[in-house]
Design an enzyme around this catalytic site. Structure first.
Site, PDB file in Angstrom:
ATOM      1  N   SER A 157      42.631  42.857  41.949  1.00 48.96           N
ATOM      2  CA  SER A 157      42.892  41.408  41.979  1.00 48.96           C
ATOM      3  C   SER A 157      43.482  41.037  40.624  1.00 48.96           C
ATOM      4  CB  SER A 157      41.555  40.683  42.175  1.00 48.96           C
ATOM      5  OG  SER A 157      41.673  39.309  41.915  1.00 48.96           O
ATOM      6  N   TYR A 170      32.177  39.826  40.849  1.00 45.68           N
ATOM      7  CA  TYR A 170      33.506  40.095  41.434  1.00 45.68           C
ATOM      8  C   TYR A 170      34.461  40.581  40.348  1.00 45.68           C
ATOM      9  CZ  TYR A 170      37.729  39.292  44.308  1.00 45.68           C
ATOM     10  OH  TYR A 170      38.907  39.443  45.010  1.00 45.68           O
TER      11      TYR A 170
END
Ligand SMILES: NC(=O)c1ccc[n+]([C@@H]2O[C@H](COP(=O)([O-])OP(=O)(O)OC[C@H]3O[C@@H](n4cnc5c(N)ncnc54)[C@H](O)[C@@H]3O)[C@@H](O)[C@H]2O)c1
Length: 288
Positions: A157, A170
């Protein structure tokens, strides 16, 4: 882009979103495809995950391209389930050439790290980092045994390169994916197997597209989807691009897996409308 005829791609989190786009794009270009997804929810994740029906829908879309598809329920935290899905893929489709380790969750708990629950931490790291390692662990022995090289794409990401408030597990997991990718590229290069990381920015899928996601992105408690789409313009540099469509990272994942990328290994490929080039929030929203 290359034709994938004779190749088999294994895609985790293939029940919907980017994983489905990736699966169908491989099929469009001639590959047979295996997709796995969890098929149930995770208690610490405040939005629904893909269902068995979603997975079946992906299978139908792959088959509509005239390709074969193996679709299995498997939690990427469960090595036995992954091993058995990869074994079924090789038994039914004859081989496996490509892994896209795409499954992921986002807990949206809005907690600073000192208030993050043990469960949220364990689930995020378990799915987003350990799940990538387990997927590679399931596929690597088959690629090595086949002796014809191969490709792995690990989905990280933009948060694999940046910090983000209230997202410690995350962000840690997605940074970890990049370290895992670099190590895998070194260990597997000797077998002609390439390993790269994909870094999408905010993409229009169900991981974000709910009230909590709209409110967090826009800073408005009662935000609408329009508020969320509008707010995302400050994250990008390309005009009229805030949230990117799932087809954008999907095409990049397929390119990384293709012969055109045969000399590409060990890289992080952002697909982010320029987000990572910004020094911070864009004072000149990229629209109009
Ligand atoms: N959408 C974004 O803004 C964005 C941005 C950057 C990175 N990503 C990453 O892209 C990947 C794909 O996400 P998406 O945007 O398509 O969202 P999504 O929620 O639509 O898709 C994620 C898929 O992973 C599956 N999944 C979750 N936990 C699983 C598990 N334990 N085992 C097997 N499958 C599991 C879900 O059921 C779902 O089908 C994820 O790794 C995500 O972290 C997404």
């Amino acid at each position: 882009m290359s034709n994938f005829e004779g190749k088999v791609a294994f895609v985790t989190g293939g029940g919907r979103g980017q994983g489905r786009e990736i699966a169908v794009e491989f099929a469009r270009r001639g590959a047979d495809v295996a997709v796995v997804d969890i098929g149930t929810d995770i208690a610490s994740v405040p939005y629904p995950l893909a269902t068995q029906d979603d997975l079946e829908e992906t299978k139908s879309l792959v088959e509509a391209q005239g390709r074969r598809c193996v679709a299995r329920i498997a939690d990427v935290r469960d090595q036995q389930a992954l091993d058995s899905a990869v074994d079924a893929t090789v038994a039914e489709l004859g081989r496996v050439d490509i892994l896209v380790a795409n499954a992921g969750i986002y807990d949206w708990s809005s907690s600073p790290l000192w208030e993050t629950s043990d469960q949220a931490w364990t689930d995020q790291i378990g799915v987003c980092l350990e799940g990538v390692w387990r997927s590679a662990k399931a596929v690597a022995p088959h690629l090595i045994r086949q002796g014809e090289g191969g490709s792995m794409v690990f989905t990280s990401s933009n948060l694999g390169r940046e910090g983000a408030q209230f997202s410690a597990p995350y962000v840690a997991a997605k940074h970890g994916v990049i370290g895992l990718m670099r190590t895998a590229a070194l260990e597997l290069g000797v077998y002609g197997i390439r390993v790269n990381a994909l870094l999408p920015s905010t993409t229009d899928t169900k991981i974000n597209d709910h009230q909590t996601g709209w409110s967090r992105a826009s800073g408005k408690p009662d935000a609408t989807r329009e508020d969320y789409l509008e707010a995302l313009h400050v994250w990008t540099v390309l005009r009229n691009t805030g949230v990117i469509p799932a087809s954008a990272p999907a095409l990049a994942a397929v390119w990384l897996s293709s012969d055109e990328a045969r000399y590409v290994t060990g890289i992080e490929l952002p697909v982010d409308a320029g987000h990572l080039t910004l020094p911070g929030y864009n004072p000149w929203p990229a629209r109009g």
